[in-house]
Design an enzyme around this catalytic site. Structure first.
Site, mmCIF file in Angstrom:
data_model
loop_
_atom_site.group_PDB
_atom_site.id
_atom_site.type_symbol
_atom_site.label_atom_id
_atom_site.label_comp_id
_atom_site.label_asym_id
_atom_site.label_seq_id
_atom_site.Cartn_x
_atom_site.Cartn_y
_atom_site.Cartn_z
ATOM 1 N N SER A 40 -44.423 -9.260 70.563
ATOM 2 C CA SER A 40 -45.701 -9.872 70.905
ATOM 3 C C SER A 40 -45.659 -11.385 70.665
ATOM 4 O O SER A 40 -44.816 -12.073 71.228
ATOM 5 C CB SER A 40 -46.825 -9.187 70.135
ATOM 6 O OG SER A 40 -48.072 -9.454 70.721
ATOM 7 N N ASP A 154 -47.918 -4.158 74.800
ATOM 8 C CA ASP A 154 -47.539 -4.920 73.614
ATOM 9 C C ASP A 154 -46.424 -4.241 72.804
ATOM 10 O O ASP A 154 -46.506 -3.060 72.462
ATOM 11 C CB ASP A 154 -48.778 -5.086 72.736
ATOM 12 C CG ASP A 154 -48.607 -6.135 71.665
ATOM 13 O OD1 ASP A 154 -47.798 -5.916 70.754
ATOM 14 O OD2 ASP A 154 -49.280 -7.184 71.750
#
Length: 288
Positions: A40, A154
């Site tokens: 991320s 993510d």
């Protein structure tokens, strides 16, 4: 003598700006980062460092105010995410051109989550921006990414601290930056520099998609708080399993997901946390 480092940067929203401060401090203290992995926001900062463009990004993000962050929110009417997540990267491309990961001066790995097959996808080649866009796709906040007949979100969902994917060599010091550290300090409240209806609107929307307000009963706040609790647990288990040489903890409540207008403060927080961890590791004083 330079101390070689395999650096792992965790997920964690805007708290990841502390990664910049950590890198600054490591370099200042004579550590040489020889490989990086990230998830991320860790993918964003780690990839930029690996390609030699972190300075340009730092200079840019340090100018942000709340209006700038608002301006990068490209809302969409689709049902699979609030934001397209394209506007900010389109802007970055104007001063940081794309680069293939395999061409970066420092070995780099980015992690995303394949939600159809329930597994990690690790990017070690191909477009930096394609890898980043997939790795930061927070479920229900950013629209997911279609990739090779699957759907990516993510990286922090399955692997917030991708220790096993950093290209560590014999003798490298394994350093993990954990953005899910326990609360240790009181974070100063920001001054409200905006008034009236626009400020109330921005605050409402920023709070809606933040992870910091666990007492909120809003849909996205509940979803993000639940996800954050799960990720926090996975991060702790990963650290216990791999036992890094140095763990640099950033308090989980240091910032909300989109507090990128607090860049200078969060970078300083990273520098301070890194300095403390390095002193503990070396057992002696370091450069001021």
């Amino acid at each position: 003598m330079k101390r070689n480092v395999a650096l792992v940067l965790s997920s964690g929203g805007s708290r990841g700006l502390a990664h910049i401060g950590v890198i600054h401090e490591l370099v200042k203290q004579g550590f040489q980062i020889t490989s990086v992995s990230g998830s991320s926001i860790g993918t964003v900062i780690g990839g930029l460092y690996a390609m030699g463009k972190l300075h340009e990004y730092t200079k840019w993000v340090s100018t942000f105010n709340k209006m700038d962050v608002w301006g990068f929110m490209d809302f969409t009417l689709t049902t699979n995410g609030l934001l397209k997540g394209e506007r900010v990267f389109d802007k970055m491309k104007t001063f940081i051109p794309d680069m293939n990961i395999e061409d970066m001066p420092i070995p780099f790995a980015a992690v995303a989550t394949d939600i159809l097959h329930e597994k990690e996808v690790v990017f070690t080649k191909g477009s930096f921006y394609e890898a980043v866009r997939a790795s930061v796709a927070i479920p229900a906040v950013f629209t997911p990414v279609k990739y090779n007949n699957t759907i990516l979100v993510d990286g922090g969902i399955l692997n917030p601290i991708p220790i096993e994917h950093v290209r560590r060599k014999n003798g490298d010091i394994l350093i993990v930056v954990n953005l899910y550290g326990e609360k240790k300090v009181d974070i100063p409240k920001e001054k409200n520099t905006y008034n009236g209806y626009l400020n109330r609107l921005m605050n409402a929307l920023l709070t809606l998609i933040s992870t910091g307000d666990k007492s909120s009963k809003g849909y996205y706040s509940l979803l993000s708080s639940t996800t954050s609790a799960m990720i926090h647990k996975i991060a702790k288990m990963s650290i216990e399993k791999h036992k890094p040489d140095i763990i640099i903890n950033i308090p989980y409540d240091a910032a909300n997901t989109f507090d990128f207008y607090r860049a200078k403060e969060l970078i300083k927080l990273g520098e301070s946390a890194a300095k403390e961890a390095i002193i503990n590791y070396l057992g002696k004083s370091i450069k001021k």
